[in-house]
Scaffold this motif. Structure first.
Motif, PDB file in Angstrom:
ATOM      1  N   PHE B  31      -4.814  11.324   1.347  1.00 49.11           N
ATOM      2  CA  PHE B  31      -3.379  11.032   1.344  1.00 49.11           C
ATOM      3  C   PHE B  31      -2.721  12.176   2.085  1.00 49.11           C
ATOM      4  N   LEU B  34      -4.187  15.664   1.711  1.00 47.68           N
ATOM      5  CA  LEU B  34      -4.961  15.800   0.491  1.00 47.68           C
ATOM      6  C   LEU B  34      -6.144  14.836   0.493  1.00 47.68           C
ATOM      7  N   VAL B  36      -8.710  12.972  -1.462  1.00 51.67           N
ATOM      8  CA  VAL B  36      -8.921  12.623  -2.867  1.00 51.67           C
ATOM      9  C   VAL B  36     -10.269  11.946  -3.081  1.00 51.67           C
ATOM     10  N   PRO B  55     -11.960  16.255 -14.249  1.00 50.57           N
ATOM     11  CA  PRO B  55     -10.621  16.639 -14.692  1.00 50.57           C
ATOM     12  C   PRO B  55      -9.545  15.715 -14.131  1.00 50.57           C
ATOM     13  N   ASN B  56      -8.377  15.755 -14.723  1.00 51.59           N
ATOM     14  CA  ASN B  56      -7.252  14.974 -14.210  1.00 51.59           C
ATOM     15  C   ASN B  56      -7.008  15.308 -12.750  1.00 51.59           C
ATOM     16  N   GLY B  57      -6.754  14.286 -11.967  1.00 54.96           N
ATOM     17  CA  GLY B  57      -6.483  14.505 -10.558  1.00 54.96           C
ATOM     18  C   GLY B  57      -7.734  14.652  -9.725  1.00 54.96           C
ATOM     19  N   ALA B  58      -8.911  14.455 -10.354  1.00 54.97           N
ATOM     20  CA  ALA B  58     -10.168  14.611  -9.615  1.00 54.97           C
ATOM     21  C   ALA B  58     -10.361  13.510  -8.586  1.00 54.97           C
ATOM     22  N   GLY B  59      -9.701  12.367  -8.821  1.00 59.78           N
ATOM     23  CA  GLY B  59      -9.841  11.251  -7.896  1.00 59.78           C
ATOM     24  C   GLY B  59     -10.617  10.086  -8.487  1.00 59.78           C
ATOM     25  N   LYS B  60     -10.741  10.043  -9.803  1.00 63.44           N
ATOM     26  CA  LYS B  60     -11.511   8.975 -10.440  1.00 63.44           C
ATOM     27  C   LYS B  60     -10.841   7.614 -10.253  1.00 63.44           C
ATOM     28  N   THR B  61      -9.559   7.581 -10.552  1.00 65.25           N
ATOM     29  CA  THR B  61      -8.836   6.311 -10.397  1.00 65.25           C
ATOM     30  C   THR B  61      -8.796   5.896  -8.931  1.00 65.25           C
ATOM     31  N   THR B  62      -8.607   6.879  -8.068  1.00 68.53           N
ATOM     32  CA  THR B  62      -8.601   6.578  -6.643  1.00 68.53           C
ATOM     33  C   THR B  62      -9.929   5.945  -6.225  1.00 68.53           C
ATOM     34  N   ARG B 273      -3.910  11.526 -18.411  1.00 66.07           N
ATOM     35  CA  ARG B 273      -3.745  10.364 -17.547  1.00 66.07           C
ATOM     36  C   ARG B 273      -5.011   9.809 -16.943  1.00 66.07           C
TER      37      ARG B 273
END
Ligand SMILES: Nc1ncnc2c1ncn2[C@@H]1O[C@H](COP(=O)(O)OP(=O)(O)O)[C@@H](O)[C@H]1O
Ligand SMILES: [Mg+2]
Lengths: 330, 273
Positions: B31, B34, B36, B55-62, B273
């Motif tokens: 992005f 960044l 991800v 961790p949060n923001g690691a890119g799992k959901t992405t 999250r």
């Protein structure tokens, strides 16, 4: 598996609501024999508001241009009549067909964009159609309107009378038939998908259902319903004016829908009847301030009954259940 | 550290080896500046049970968004059962049995629990273009819906609108929808996050009882759940896979512990999250 309650049958509730509309119509016929012109306009406008409900209340796409489809149906039916088509049922079919084609095109354009831009696009489209109708006076009569519509008796048997009885019954029967068909459709698998699309189209896609084709079908269906309403208005009033393709008419339809409760066919009908009925009473009683009164009433409804007048029925039922007057299923 | 995915060894059997249920190769996404997802390789065999942690923001959901087709990757390739699906839409992927859930439930306001499940069942059986059919008369839909409702403990609220039930029940409805689609590959984005223990247990029971041939990737923070569920754990940090191994290996690994487990041992991070 025995623990799971049987699926509630929605069709019975639909039948009761349909019967209520029929009864209300018959009551109007008896109680307001001198106002059948207004009653017929309520019925034809109900087509417009119901068609808007399909697109906005069910499919979740706000439009301020729905009257374009209504008016195009009216012009098509009127032109067919001037070309020699006298049978009113066929005129309604022509109006519905024209509306369907217009709806498909309207949808194809509008669905290219989203959100606020989409809303602006619907306004632009209805203004465009309005302006075109103004210019193409050969087929629309321009700002004078298209007159000279001469309708034959329905099926060769029922002549349109001076009091508008035939016209009203004709409009009412077609409205009931349309509502019956639509209530089946909105409860069908397609209708269920449509309601889901209206809430979260992206989620529907992840279930494997394509959204765009379903929306185009809905716009087409909605156009057909609107076009039928336009044709009925042309038949019963004998003229088609520019106001039938106007932004104002579209916006008023949205107001009526919100008033009655969107996402419910009968909310759309109730909203139309209540709004137009009140408008008529108030404008007669106070020709100078009626718009203000209507406006204030609307604000009250939107603030205190945000889900529309028909949601009150559910509230009353819940109240009765709370006081133990009615056994609630849940 | 073990290899990311068991690199297919030369086939010894006479029958050709079945392709993996899902194979992701060099998947990247940025992005702006960044990154991800950074050259992610991941293979799910049929019946695999893989936990994706980080961790949060690691890119799992992405990652799930990329695989399910909600996001287009900057580069890389995704195969479903041996077929390249990188260019296919989210709709097409779902139709082929690649099903996902969302970290925050996305349900249909105003529809009942039953209608949610019916919609998924109707979609799987290709009936959502029927205009005049009555759903109530479809015995197969009724039976399968009843079975799912029973399995997920939703019987009492089956005809309640989704907005009137608890978050845990909403999550269960969400999972019922995914199951109704009979997926071949199921991607679950924190299915139990924010759910009260009772419902979380039900969710895990359901996941445990999934047909053995479905490949399941579950994003999960709760290490107890991860240990119970996963045969293999993949650790993602800053868009890169930093570790793959069995739950026991993960627990032993100093680097992962430092980067991840220490943080997630703390309760307040569990339902992040
Ligand atoms: N659509 C987006 N646009 C820009 N940045 C995004 C977008 N989606 C996610 N990100 C960023 O990508 C990173 C990974 O997010 P995410 O995949 O949600 O992490 P996780 O699920 O592991 O908590 C975060 O830094 C997030 O801010
Ligand atoms: Mg996430």
């Amino acid at each position: 598996m025995s623990a799971v309650t049987a699926r509630p049958s929605p069709l019975r509730g639909d039948f009761i609501k349909l019967a209520a509309v029929a009864l209300a119509g018959l009551a109007a016929l008896v109680l307001f024999p001198n106002d059948l012109g207004l009653m017929t306009r309520i019925a034809s406008s109900a087509f417009l508001v119901v068609s808007l409900d399909l697109v906005t209340g069910y499919a979740g796409i706000a439009t301020l241009g729905q009257a374009a489809l209504f008016g195009l149906g009216a012009y098509a039916a009127a032109n067919a009549n001037l070309a020699g088509l006298g049978e009113p049922i066929l005129m309604v079919a022509v109006g519905g067909l024209a509306g369907a084609v217009a709806g498909l095109i309207f949808g194809a354009v509008v669905l290219r964009s989203r959100g606020l831009a989409q809303l602006v696009l619907t306004i632009a489209l209805v203004q465009l159609v309005h302006e075109a109708a103004n210019k193409l006076s050969d087929i629309t009569g321009g700002s004078d309107g298209l007159s000279g519509i001469d309708v034959a008796p329905i099926l060769g048997a029922f002549r349109f009378d001076l009091y508008g009885r035939t016209g009203f019954v004709f409009a009412l029967v077609l409205l009931l038939a349309t509502l019956a068909v639509l209530s089946v459709i909105v409860r069908s698998p397609f209708g269920l998908k449509l309601r889901a699309i209206g809430r979260d189209p992206g989620r529907v896609r992840t279930l494997g259902a394509a959204v765009m084709p379903a929306l185009l079908v809905t716009f087409t269906l909605s156009g057909a319903v609107a076009g039928m309403g336009g044709a009925i208005e042309a038949i019963s009033t004998g003229v088609v004016g520019l106001d039938s393709v106007s932004f104002e008419r579209s916006a008023m339809a949205l107001v009526m829908l919100v008033l009655g409760g969107s996402g419910s066919l009968y909310g759309a009908v109730a909203g139309t009847a209540v709004f137009m009925g009140l408008e008529s009473i108030i404008s007669a009683a106070n020709p100078f301030h009626w718009l203000i009164i209507v406006g204030v009433l609307l604000i009250v409804v939107v603030l205190f009954v945000p889900r529309g007048l028909t949601s009150l029925a559910g509230d009353v039922r819940r109240l009765l259940a709370i006081f133990g007057l009615r056994r609630d299923k849940r | 550290m073990t290899a990311l995915s068991a690199a297919p060894t030369a086939p010894i059997l006479l029958a050709p080896a079945a392709p993996p249920a899902l194979a992701v190769e060099g998947l990247s996404k940025s992005f702006g500046g960044l990154t991800v997802a950074n050259e992610i390789d991941l293979t799910l065999a049929r019946g695999d049970r893989v936990a994706l942690i980080g961790p949060n923001g690691a890119g799992k959901t992405t990652f799930v968004n990329l695989v399910s087709g909600l996001l287009a990757p900057s580069s890389g390739r995704i195969d479903l059962a041996g077929e390249d699906i990188t260019g296919l839409s989210d709709v097409e992927r779902a139709r082929r049995g690649l099903v996902r859930s969302f970290q925050v439930s996305r349900l249909f306001h105003g529809l009942s629990v039953r209608e949610h499940i019916e919609l998924a069942l109707l979609q799987r059986t290709k009936r959502t273009n029927q205009f005049f059919a009555a759903i109530g008369r479809m015995a197969d839909i009724a039976d399968e819906a009843a079975e799912l409702v029973e399995r997920l403990g939703l019987a009492d609220i089956v005809d309640t609108r989704i907005d009137a039930i608890s978050y845990g029940q909403q999550r269960l409805t969400d999972i019922a929808m995914s199951l109704a689609l009979k997926p071949k590959v199921l991607l679950l984005d924190e299915p139990a996050a924010g759910v009260p223990t009772r419902d979380a247990g039900r969710i895990l029971d359901v996941i445990d009882a999934l047909p053995a041939d479905i490949a399941v990737l579950m994003i999960e923070h709760d290490m107890d759940l991860v240990f119970r569920f996963a045969a293999r754990v993949v650790v993602l940090a800053s868009g890169r896979i930093i570790f793959t191994g069995t739950p026991a290996e993960i627990a032993k690994d100093e680097q992962v512990r430092a980067a991840y487990l220490g943080v997630y041992g703390r309760e307040e991070e569990r339902h992040g999250r």
